[in-house]
Design a protein around this motif. Structure first.
Motif, mmCIF file in Angstrom:
data_model
loop_
_atom_site.group_PDB
_atom_site.id
_atom_site.type_symbol
_atom_site.label_atom_id
_atom_site.label_comp_id
_atom_site.label_asym_id
_atom_site.label_seq_id
_atom_site.Cartn_x
_atom_site.Cartn_y
_atom_site.Cartn_z
ATOM 1 N N ARG A 148 0.803 -1.221 0.000
ATOM 2 C CA ARG A 148 0.000 0.000 0.000
ATOM 3 C C ARG A 148 0.837 1.273 0.000
ATOM 4 N NH1 ARG A 148 -5.299 1.035 3.780
ATOM 5 N NH2 ARG A 148 -5.585 3.247 3.354
ATOM 6 N N GLU A 149 1.995 1.239 0.612
ATOM 7 C CA GLU A 149 2.826 2.434 0.720
ATOM 8 C C GLU A 149 3.824 2.562 -0.433
ATOM 9 O OE1 GLU A 149 2.456 4.864 2.844
ATOM 10 O OE2 GLU A 149 0.763 3.853 3.785
ATOM 11 N N THR A 150 4.486 1.460 -0.778
ATOM 12 C CA THR A 150 5.554 1.522 -1.774
ATOM 13 C C THR A 150 5.083 1.174 -3.180
ATOM 14 O OG1 THR A 150 6.198 -0.797 -1.478
ATOM 15 C CG2 THR A 150 7.174 0.832 0.020
ATOM 16 N N PHE A 151 3.908 0.550 -3.308
ATOM 17 C CA PHE A 151 3.359 0.056 -4.574
ATOM 18 C C PHE A 151 4.154 -1.119 -5.128
ATOM 19 C CE2 PHE A 151 1.517 4.507 -5.741
ATOM 20 C CZ PHE A 151 0.703 4.448 -4.621
ATOM 21 N N GLU A 152 5.077 -1.670 -4.344
ATOM 22 C CA GLU A 152 5.846 -2.835 -4.786
ATOM 23 C C GLU A 152 4.901 -3.996 -5.069
ATOM 24 O OE1 GLU A 152 9.117 -6.050 -3.010
ATOM 25 O OE2 GLU A 152 8.389 -4.366 -1.788
ATOM 26 N N LEU A 153 5.099 -4.666 -6.204
ATOM 27 C CA LEU A 153 4.252 -5.800 -6.570
ATOM 28 C C LEU A 153 4.577 -7.002 -5.687
ATOM 29 C CD1 LEU A 153 2.094 -6.768 -8.620
ATOM 30 C CD2 LEU A 153 3.994 -7.682 -9.969
ATOM 31 N N LEU A 154 3.546 -7.535 -5.016
ATOM 32 C CA LEU A 154 3.724 -8.665 -4.114
ATOM 33 C C LEU A 154 3.241 -9.974 -4.719
ATOM 34 C CD1 LEU A 154 2.426 -6.942 -0.843
ATOM 35 C CD2 LEU A 154 4.798 -7.121 -1.650
ATOM 36 N N ASP A 155 2.192 -9.884 -5.546
ATOM 37 C CA ASP A 155 1.607 -11.105 -6.103
ATOM 38 C C ASP A 155 0.695 -10.715 -7.261
ATOM 39 O OD1 ASP A 155 1.054 -13.771 -6.431
ATOM 40 O OD2 ASP A 155 0.314 -14.096 -4.396
ATOM 41 N N VAL A 156 0.287 -11.720 -8.025
ATOM 42 C CA VAL A 156 -0.657 -11.531 -9.125
ATOM 43 C C VAL A 156 -1.697 -12.640 -9.035
ATOM 44 C CG1 VAL A 156 -0.978 -11.474 -11.623
ATOM 45 C CG2 VAL A 156 1.079 -10.462 -10.613
ATOM 46 N N TRP A 157 -2.987 -12.264 -8.987
ATOM 47 C CA TRP A 157 -4.072 -13.230 -8.846
ATOM 48 C C TRP A 157 -4.974 -13.200 -10.072
ATOM 49 C CZ3 TRP A 157 -5.892 -11.139 -3.420
ATOM 50 C CH2 TRP A 157 -4.939 -11.459 -2.453
ATOM 51 N N PRO A 158 -5.309 -14.353 -10.639
ATOM 52 C CA PRO A 158 -6.256 -14.381 -11.759
ATOM 53 C C PRO A 158 -7.669 -14.009 -11.290
ATOM 54 C CG PRO A 158 -5.696 -16.608 -11.064
ATOM 55 C CD PRO A 158 -4.786 -15.696 -10.303
#
Length: 354
Positions: A148-158
């Motif tokens: 939420r703060e850094t916008f770093e991508l953590l995962d991708v869900w279909p």
């Protein structure tokens, strides 16, 4: 670049912004002052986002521009993040997310990975920011799960569909689901990585509404309509728990397009189209709630319409190129084009009360 109101007016010349009209409702319309976060395009083709002050006035343009920030390309979704911070998301196929502080004018932009494009909407839950996206190679819809703060991508869900568009974060107890969840509208439109926004309408559409667990991405429920040519786009949840969904039809035959409903309602009994929402060229832009139900902007029909929670049409209002909607209690702000002035600049699809 942040422009003061004086600088904006000097650079914009004699521009006229789209009008905001309080839409009639059974509830009282009090016409109080409002501040709105909005996006627009200047006659010079530059896109901007900024804060508008609106007053109930007889003047043709009831706005003053409090601030404006230039954008790299056309924006779409606007979302409150925290405090004075808001998010602006690029229109699909988008490649940027911008954080905007509406008090200081500070901005920070994050660019999207090349293997997915952004679809213009976002939501927050806990420590996560979710963005609706499309996998460029497969065309499949996904949620980008980000810090939420850094916008770093953590995962991708279909998302179990194509072209996911708007999403909501809903509390437990709504739609028969006991725990909080994400509700995602899969628009269903097939596109191609090399063709931008070009729609491949000869291919099957895959439109649906999906409830997903906000911690794991597990699908909790999924709803579809019989007519596969109805693209489910924008959503709003009523205090009663009923979800209204603005739709855009993609029929090959003009008569089918005109006869297509543009509003659907979702509750514990399921997803159903609203029969009285036909005859508006098959296109609903934005949606907002009213005490009685929902209001939708019918952009291609130059109108807006209100419906109750059973889908009964309450009233309509003519408004050229009706688009952005916001509501508070019984008051509705409807953005639309003001006259035919070639120097006017165009309000975009959405705005937020701030």
């Amino acid at each position: 670049m942040v422009l003061s109101r004086r600088q904006f007016l000097l650079q914009g010349g004699a521009v006229a912004l789209s009008l905001a009209l309080p839409l009639p409702s059974r509830a009282a319309v009090n016409g109080k002052h409002a501040s709105l976060l909005a996006a627009w395009q200047l006659p010079t083709a530059v896109y901007q986002v900024g804060v508008l002050s609106w007053k109930n006035t007889r003047l043709s343009t009831p706005y003053t521009i409090d601030s404006a920030v230039d954008l790299p390309t056309r924006p779409h979704g606007l979302m409150h993040l925290q405090g004075d911070e808001y998010l602006v998301i690029a229109r699909r196929p988008g490649d940027w997310i911008m954080r905007l502080n509406i008090q200081t004018g500070d901005t920070a932009r994050t660019w999207q990975d090349e293997d997915r494009h952004l679809n213009g909407h976002s939501a927050v839950h806990g420590d996560c920011l979710f963005t609706t996206e499309t996998d460029v190679l497969t065309g499949q819809g996904v949620l980008g799960v980000r810090h939420r703060e850094t916008f770093e991508l953590l995962d991708v869900w279909p998302t179990q569909g194509r072209d996911p568009h708007e999403m909501l974060v809903l509390p437990g107890g709504v739609l028969g689901i006991d725990e909080p969840f994400l509700l995602v509208a899969n628009g269903g439109i097939q596109t191609h990585a090399d063709m931008g926004r070009t729609q491949l309408n000869h291919l099957p559409m895959d439109s649906s509404v999906v409830a997903m667990h906000p911690r794991t991405g597990r699908v909790l429920n999924q709803w579809t309509l019989r007519d596969s040519r109805l693209s489910l786009r924008h959503m709003a949840v009523h205090a009663s728990g009923v979800v209204g969904i603005a739709m855009q039809a993609h029929h090959a035959v003009e008569a089918d397009q005109e006869a297509a409903p543009v509003l659907a309602l979702l509750d514990e009994q399921g997803l159903r189209p609203v029969a009285e929402s036909i005859g508006v060229n098959g296109y609903a832009g934005d949606i907002a709630t009213t005490p009685e139900g929902f209001v939708i902007s019918c952009t291609k029909n130059d109108s807006a319409a209100q419906f109750d929670l059973q889908g009964k049409l309450l009233n309509t209002q003519q408004a050229k190129a009706a688009c952005a909607l916001a509501s508070r209690g019984g008051e509705v702000w409807l953005g639309h084009q003001a006259g035919e002035d070639k120097n006017s600049f165009a309000l975009d699809n959405h705005w937020l009360l701030i």
